[in-house]
Design an enzyme around this catalytic site. Structure first.
Site, PDB file in Angstrom:
ATOM      1  N   SER A 120       5.805  -2.479   3.842  1.00  0.00           N
ATOM      2  CA  SER A 120       5.290  -3.035   2.577  1.00  0.00           C
ATOM      3  C   SER A 120       5.209  -4.546   2.639  1.00  0.00           C
ATOM      4  O   SER A 120       4.365  -5.149   1.988  1.00  0.00           O
ATOM      5  CB  SER A 120       6.203  -2.642   1.420  1.00  0.00           C
ATOM      6  OG  SER A 120       6.164  -1.268   1.215  1.00  0.00           O
ATOM      7  N   HIS A 141      -1.234  -0.449   6.321  1.00  0.00           N
ATOM      8  CA  HIS A 141      -0.553  -0.277   5.035  1.00  0.00           C
ATOM      9  C   HIS A 141      -1.298   0.792   4.245  1.00  0.00           C
ATOM     10  O   HIS A 141      -2.310   0.523   3.599  1.00  0.00           O
ATOM     11  CB  HIS A 141      -0.511  -1.628   4.308  1.00  0.00           C
ATOM     12  CG  HIS A 141       0.237  -1.574   3.025  1.00  0.00           C
ATOM     13  ND1 HIS A 141      -0.101  -2.311   1.923  1.00  0.00           N
ATOM     14  CD2 HIS A 141       1.313  -0.848   2.661  1.00  0.00           C
ATOM     15  CE1 HIS A 141       0.735  -2.035   0.942  1.00  0.00           C
ATOM     16  NE2 HIS A 141       1.588  -1.147   1.358  1.00  0.00           N
ATOM     17  N   GLU A 153      -5.052  -0.920   4.051  1.00  0.00           N
ATOM     18  CA  GLU A 153      -5.012  -2.355   4.374  1.00  0.00           C
ATOM     19  C   GLU A 153      -4.523  -2.467   5.820  1.00  0.00           C
ATOM     20  O   GLU A 153      -3.381  -2.098   6.113  1.00  0.00           O
ATOM     21  CB  GLU A 153      -4.034  -3.032   3.406  1.00  0.00           C
ATOM     22  CG  GLU A 153      -4.049  -4.533   3.419  1.00  0.00           C
ATOM     23  CD  GLU A 153      -3.063  -5.095   2.383  1.00  0.00           C
ATOM     24  OE1 GLU A 153      -2.089  -4.404   2.009  1.00  0.00           O
ATOM     25  OE2 GLU A 153      -3.261  -6.249   1.967  1.00  0.00           O
TER      26      GLU A 153
HETATM   27  P1  NAD Z   1      11.474   6.692   2.132  1.00  0.00           P
HETATM   28  O1  NAD Z   1      12.793   6.118   1.803  1.00  0.00           O
HETATM   29  O2  NAD Z   1      10.885   7.768   1.284  1.00  0.00           O
HETATM   30  O3  NAD Z   1      11.507   7.251   3.654  1.00  0.00           O
HETATM   31  C1  NAD Z   1      12.022   6.527   4.729  1.00  0.00           C
HETATM   32  C2  NAD Z   1      12.415   7.532   5.797  1.00  0.00           C
HETATM   33  O4  NAD Z   1      12.802   6.819   6.981  1.00  0.00           O
HETATM   34  C3  NAD Z   1      13.613   8.404   5.396  1.00  0.00           C
HETATM   35  O5  NAD Z   1      13.264   9.773   5.474  1.00  0.00           O
HETATM   36  C4  NAD Z   1      14.680   8.030   6.420  1.00  0.00           C
HETATM   37  O6  NAD Z   1      15.540   9.103   6.767  1.00  0.00           O
HETATM   38  C5  NAD Z   1      13.809   7.591   7.586  1.00  0.00           C
HETATM   39  N1  NAD Z   1      14.513   6.806   8.608  1.00  0.00           N
HETATM   40  C6  NAD Z   1      15.424   5.819   8.426  1.00  0.00           C
HETATM   41  N2  NAD Z   1      15.848   5.371   9.636  1.00  0.00           N
HETATM   42  C7  NAD Z   1      15.163   6.089  10.573  1.00  0.00           C
HETATM   43  C8  NAD Z   1      15.172   6.088  11.989  1.00  0.00           C
HETATM   44  N3  NAD Z   1      15.961   5.263  12.674  1.00  0.00           N
HETATM   45  N4  NAD Z   1      14.353   6.948  12.638  1.00  0.00           N
HETATM   46  C9  NAD Z   1      13.549   7.800  11.953  1.00  0.00           C
HETATM   47  N5  NAD Z   1      13.509   7.835  10.600  1.00  0.00           N
HETATM   48  C10 NAD Z   1      14.315   6.991   9.919  1.00  0.00           C
HETATM   49  O7  NAD Z   1      10.488   5.444   2.231  1.00  0.00           O
HETATM   50  P2  NAD Z   1       8.882   5.420   2.137  1.00  0.00           P
HETATM   51  O8  NAD Z   1       8.498   5.159   0.733  1.00  0.00           O
HETATM   52  O9  NAD Z   1       8.294   6.570   2.874  1.00  0.00           O
HETATM   53  O10 NAD Z   1       8.602   4.057   2.931  1.00  0.00           O
HETATM   54  C11 NAD Z   1       8.563   4.013   4.345  1.00  0.00           C
HETATM   55  C12 NAD Z   1       7.885   2.726   4.781  1.00  0.00           C
HETATM   56  O11 NAD Z   1       6.556   2.692   4.227  1.00  0.00           O
HETATM   57  C13 NAD Z   1       8.611   1.472   4.261  1.00  0.00           C
HETATM   58  O12 NAD Z   1       8.513   0.448   5.209  1.00  0.00           O
HETATM   59  C14 NAD Z   1       7.811   1.146   2.995  1.00  0.00           C
HETATM   60  O13 NAD Z   1       7.926  -0.209   2.660  1.00  0.00           O
HETATM   61  C15 NAD Z   1       6.405   1.513   3.441  1.00  0.00           C
HETATM   62  N6  NAD Z   1       5.461   1.840   2.374  1.00  0.00           N
HETATM   63  C16 NAD Z   1       5.836   2.547   1.268  1.00  0.00           C
HETATM   64  C17 NAD Z   1       4.907   2.858   0.287  1.00  0.00           C
HETATM   65  C18 NAD Z   1       5.264   3.674  -0.916  1.00  0.00           C
HETATM   66  O14 NAD Z   1       4.458   3.769  -1.851  1.00  0.00           O
HETATM   67  N7  NAD Z   1       6.439   4.286  -0.979  1.00  0.00           N
HETATM   68  C19 NAD Z   1       3.550   2.473   0.457  1.00  0.00           C
HETATM   69  C20 NAD Z   1       3.186   1.787   1.626  1.00  0.00           C
HETATM   70  C21 NAD Z   1       4.146   1.464   2.570  1.00  0.00           C
END
Ligand code: NAD
Length: 287
Positions: A120, A141, A153
């Site tokens: 993000s 993104h 993005e």
């Molecule tokens: P989330 O918390 O739902 O999921 C994150 C996952 O990563 C979890 O399942 C966790 O167990 C896993 N994880 C942690 N350490 C790990 C490792 N060492 N190896 C493998 N898996 C591991 O978070 P999310 O919302 O899916 O966000 C994930 C990424 O995407 C972040 O960087 C976030 O900023 C980005 N993002 C999120 C959104 C959104 O709307 N939620 C949108 C765009 C980008």
């Protein structure tokens, strides 16, 4: 370069949506997370999403859904990623965690594999510095919910090669998606603006200037937004919003991104938005 197998690291909100979209676009998907329990939950989420999509389209989609599910390998073993042509990383928004993951996958994946960070706010150039292949690292993104959002993005890091951007565009086009390519900056375009907006909306609720529903209603009915900023915060995940704001404060050394105390309190209280069943609003969760 022909891309047939895509590694997806992190099976949370974003990893699940990306794995589903890739499998629906006929890629073979290697979905990785820390343990079997998380992966089983991801499997249930994808199945449920496919079921809902079929219901909405009113077609008999069960056999197709089975075919889509069969394209996804769910594994807690990172070494599965050896077979990936392209990798999309979606682990938690913490630099220390991401850095370790990139060092590990850099050692596991073949030299040709491209790494796309779905972060993000963490700068892509910093992420690339954790690998020995900075020319093959870029930001992708994706927007949430991934299967429904056409635009991505795409972020060019300092060392990202033109071929890497072309490969990402090609992958997105096969997924039925389009790209806007921007240069690297913490939060890129979308989250530099969105995180400030969401944080300020949380301050308004915190100061009781208006209720969350009133804040959201103003954005929806006055500005024509489909969702208000607090509904959007719940959709993204309040924990992810907090981590993104912290990443922006750190990257810009600018206190304008300081997270609202109410946001911190809600995250401490386990109110992480839709995925946890409660945030600014209440939800039903798939267990
Ligand atoms: P989330 O918390 O739902 O999921 C994150 C996952 O990563 C979890 O399942 C966790 O167990 C896993 N994880 C942690 N350490 C790990 C490792 N060492 N190896 C493998 N898996 C591991 O978070 P999310 O919302 O899916 O966000 C994930 C990424 O995407 C972040 O960087 C976030 O900023 C980005 N993002 C999120 C959104 C959104 O709307 N939620 C949108 C765009 C980008």
């Amino acid at each position: 370069m022909e891309i047939t197998t895509v590694g997806v690291v992190g099976a949370g909100v974003m990893g699940v949506g990306i794995a589903q979209s890739l499998a629906q676009s006929e890629f073979r998907v290697l979905l990785i997370d820390l343990n079997q329990e998380i992966l089983e939950r991801a499997r249930r989420h994808i199945k449920e999403n496919l079921r809902l999509q079929t219901l909405l389209k009113k077609d008999a989609g069960a056999p197709r859904s089975n075919l889509i599910m069969e394209r996804i390998v769910f594994s807690p073993d990172q070494r599965t990623l050896e077979a990936a042509d392209f990798l999309i990383e979606n682990v938690v928004e913490k630099w220390e965690v991401k850095r370790r993951v990139y060092q590990e996958i850099d050692a596991i994946c073949p030299g040709r594999t491209i790494f796309a960070a779905n972060t993000s706010a963490i700068p892509i150039t910093r992420i690339a510095s954790a690998t020995g292949r900075p020319a093959q690292v870029l930001g992708m993104h994706f927007m949430n919910p991934v299967p429904m959002k056409r635009l991505v993005e795409v972020i060019r890091g300092y060392h990202t090669a033109a071929e890497t951007i072309d490969a990402a565009r090609g992958l997105l086009s096969r997924m039925g998606k389009d790209a806007v390519v921007v240069n690297d900056s913490p939060g890129f375009v979308s989250n530099r603006v969105l995180m400030l907006t969401i944080n300020e909306a949380i301050f308004l609720a915190h100061e009781r200037v208006a209720s969350p529903a009133e804040v959201d209603r103003i954005f929806k009915e006055c500005f024509g937004h489909k969702m208000g900023p607090l509904e959007t915060a719940d959709l993204i995940g309040l924990d992810t919003i907090l981590l993104s704001l912290e990443a922006l404060v750190e990257a810009f050394s600018d206190s304008k991104y300081r997270p609202c105390p109410l946001l911190k309190q809600m995250v401490d209280a386990g109110l992480h938005g839709r995925k946890s069943g409660a945030g600014f609003y209440q939800y039903q969760v798939v267990e």
